[in-house]
Design an enzyme around this catalytic site. Sequence first.
Site, PDB file in Angstrom:
ATOM      1  N   PHE A 138      46.118  33.278  35.678  1.00 17.42           N
ATOM      2  CA  PHE A 138      45.963  33.058  37.119  1.00 17.42           C
ATOM      3  C   PHE A 138      44.695  32.245  37.348  1.00 17.42           C
ATOM      4  O   PHE A 138      43.611  32.645  36.935  1.00 17.42           O
ATOM      5  CB  PHE A 138      45.881  34.377  37.896  1.00 17.42           C
ATOM      6  CG  PHE A 138      45.840  34.137  39.381  1.00 17.42           C
ATOM      7  CD1 PHE A 138      47.008  33.898  40.089  1.00 17.42           C
ATOM      8  CD2 PHE A 138      44.630  34.081  40.067  1.00 17.42           C
ATOM      9  CE1 PHE A 138      46.975  33.627  41.455  1.00 17.42           C
ATOM     10  CE2 PHE A 138      44.589  33.809  41.432  1.00 17.42           C
ATOM     11  CZ  PHE A 138      45.774  33.588  42.122  1.00 17.42           C
ATOM     12  N   ASP A 223      37.867  30.432  32.387  1.00 13.00           N
ATOM     13  CA  ASP A 223      37.885  30.858  33.781  1.00 13.00           C
ATOM     14  C   ASP A 223      37.376  32.300  33.815  1.00 13.00           C
ATOM     15  O   ASP A 223      38.099  33.237  33.489  1.00 13.00           O
ATOM     16  CB  ASP A 223      39.320  30.756  34.306  1.00 13.00           C
ATOM     17  CG  ASP A 223      39.475  31.306  35.727  1.00 13.00           C
ATOM     18  OD1 ASP A 223      38.543  31.979  36.206  1.00 13.00           O
ATOM     19  OD2 ASP A 223      40.538  31.072  36.336  1.00 13.00           O
ATOM     20  N   LYS A 252      33.931  34.932  42.759  1.00 13.73           N
ATOM     21  CA  LYS A 252      33.964  36.355  43.115  1.00 13.73           C
ATOM     22  C   LYS A 252      32.600  37.014  43.308  1.00 13.73           C
ATOM     23  O   LYS A 252      32.049  36.970  44.394  1.00 13.73           O
ATOM     24  CB  LYS A 252      34.797  37.093  42.080  1.00 13.73           C
ATOM     25  CG  LYS A 252      36.298  36.707  42.179  1.00 13.73           C
ATOM     26  CD  LYS A 252      37.169  37.751  41.581  1.00 13.73           C
ATOM     27  CE  LYS A 252      38.636  37.389  41.539  1.00 13.73           C
ATOM     28  NZ  LYS A 252      39.382  37.839  42.700  1.00 13.73           N
TER      29      LYS A 252
HETATM   30  C1  LIG Z   1      40.741  34.403  36.940  1.00 13.02           C
HETATM   31  C2  LIG Z   1      40.818  33.898  38.349  1.00 13.02           C
HETATM   32  N1  LIG Z   1      40.680  32.588  38.568  1.00 13.02           N
HETATM   33  C3  LIG Z   1      40.741  32.080  39.810  1.00 13.02           C
HETATM   34  C4  LIG Z   1      40.965  32.890  40.888  1.00 13.02           C
HETATM   35  C5  LIG Z   1      41.017  32.297  42.268  1.00 13.02           C
HETATM   36  O1  LIG Z   1      39.875  32.607  42.963  1.00 13.02           O
HETATM   37  P1  LIG Z   1      39.817  32.423  44.568  1.00 13.02           P
HETATM   38  O2  LIG Z   1      40.756  33.409  45.149  1.00 13.02           O
HETATM   39  O3  LIG Z   1      38.379  32.688  44.902  1.00 13.02           O
HETATM   40  O4  LIG Z   1      40.205  31.027  44.847  1.00 13.02           O
HETATM   41  C6  LIG Z   1      41.100  34.261  40.714  1.00 13.02           C
HETATM   42  C7  LIG Z   1      41.360  35.155  41.851  1.00 13.02           C
HETATM   43  O5  LIG Z   1      41.784  36.269  41.736  1.00 13.02           O
HETATM   44  C8  LIG Z   1      41.033  34.787  39.399  1.00 13.02           C
HETATM   45  O6  LIG Z   1      41.179  36.085  39.153  1.00 13.02           O
END
Ligand SMILES: Cc1ncc(COP(=O)(O)O)c(C=O)c1O
Length: 396
Positions: A138, A223, A252
Amino acid sequence: MDSQTMMMLSEKYVANTYARYPVLLVRGKGTRVWDMEGEEYLDFVSGLAVCNLGHCHPKVVKAIQNQAEKLIHVSNFYYIEPQIQLASLLCKHSFADKVFFCNSGAEANEGAMKLARKYAKENMGKDRYEIITMERSFHGRTLATLTATGQEKFHKGYEPLMPGFKYVPFNDIGAVKKGINSKTCAVMLEPIQGEGGVNCPSEGYLKALREICDEKGLLLIFDEVQVGMGRTGKLFAYEHDGIEPDILTLAKSLAGGVPIGALLIKKGIAESFNPGDHASTFGGNPLATAAGVAAFTALLDEGMLENCRKMGDYFLSQLEEVKKKFPFVKEVRGKGLILGMELDMEGGSIVTEMMQRGILINCTMGNVLRFLPPLIVTKEEVDRVVKALEEVFENM
Ligand SMILES: Cc1ncc(COP(=O)(O)O)c(C=O)c1O
């Protein structure tokens, strides 16, 4: 106005993109949040891994108050004091030499992929743009990051997707090797998959990825939007494996709850970004980065990483005990305080049952209960959650 009326107004005026629980939270402190009626909840969701320091950490609150009185926003045309401080802290405590600030996880990943493409065109050849990502990953909800996300359910309705992505199974080195071709420029993954079900890398997997990327001259992008900033018991998840990525994304919890995103970059690669190549109006804004400096300092100074490791090990061992008692629990897994319990049935009703007992947890992928308590959680709080979970399981 009472919470029922507020929720009705929400249904009327707020876009219908979230399946919400009928709870309106108005206050938070440490590991607890309260709804409009004054009902208290023990929060093992932490705004989905945002409130790692607990809610309304006093140092973050103070920093926001002070900064708000001084300067809330200026353009990136000018130097920004807390932005410089936060970038320095991030570089001092990581593999990175440069930081680009933005406002969310998706935006950080967009930036990482743009940088990878640009670096590749300049250094590997003009046809190098393909990024290998993982199944069950994700990476966000923008068009490029949802394409990078290796889960079809997030793609549906938004086709045509961005070109230039290839998905391989997580934890399968052979598949990555097979997936690399003359167009590949990078491999991008979460060192622990969060939304995809708290999937941990097998022993040696991340190291092997690093070796392949080095051998083939590819960029390795981590990520760490969900697992960075202490969630796994180390400041960054990559530290567990004795390797470093070339680019890492954060968001986050970086600013203790204030929206922020960041791209951590190694020197030779950061040079591919020059004035005008990438930008964000709010990215690195004084308010968010002042909160970030306070959050970073509190995380390091207040023993939270150690508590995360200790409570994470304890919580995992307790969940293992629960697994032994209930055959429908297939597996428990995770690191530090990102823990998952995979069930052989849907977990949604369990979340509701826990909520009725004053505990917030989350369920991802339909059948994986996910526990993301603040890193300040105590043994008593872990015990309370485990006991409540057993009660709910016994009544099923
Ligand atoms: C691993 C990861 N990358 C990217 C995102 C996307 O982040 P945002 O919701 O701040 O755009 C999330 C959100 O849950 C995530 O868990």
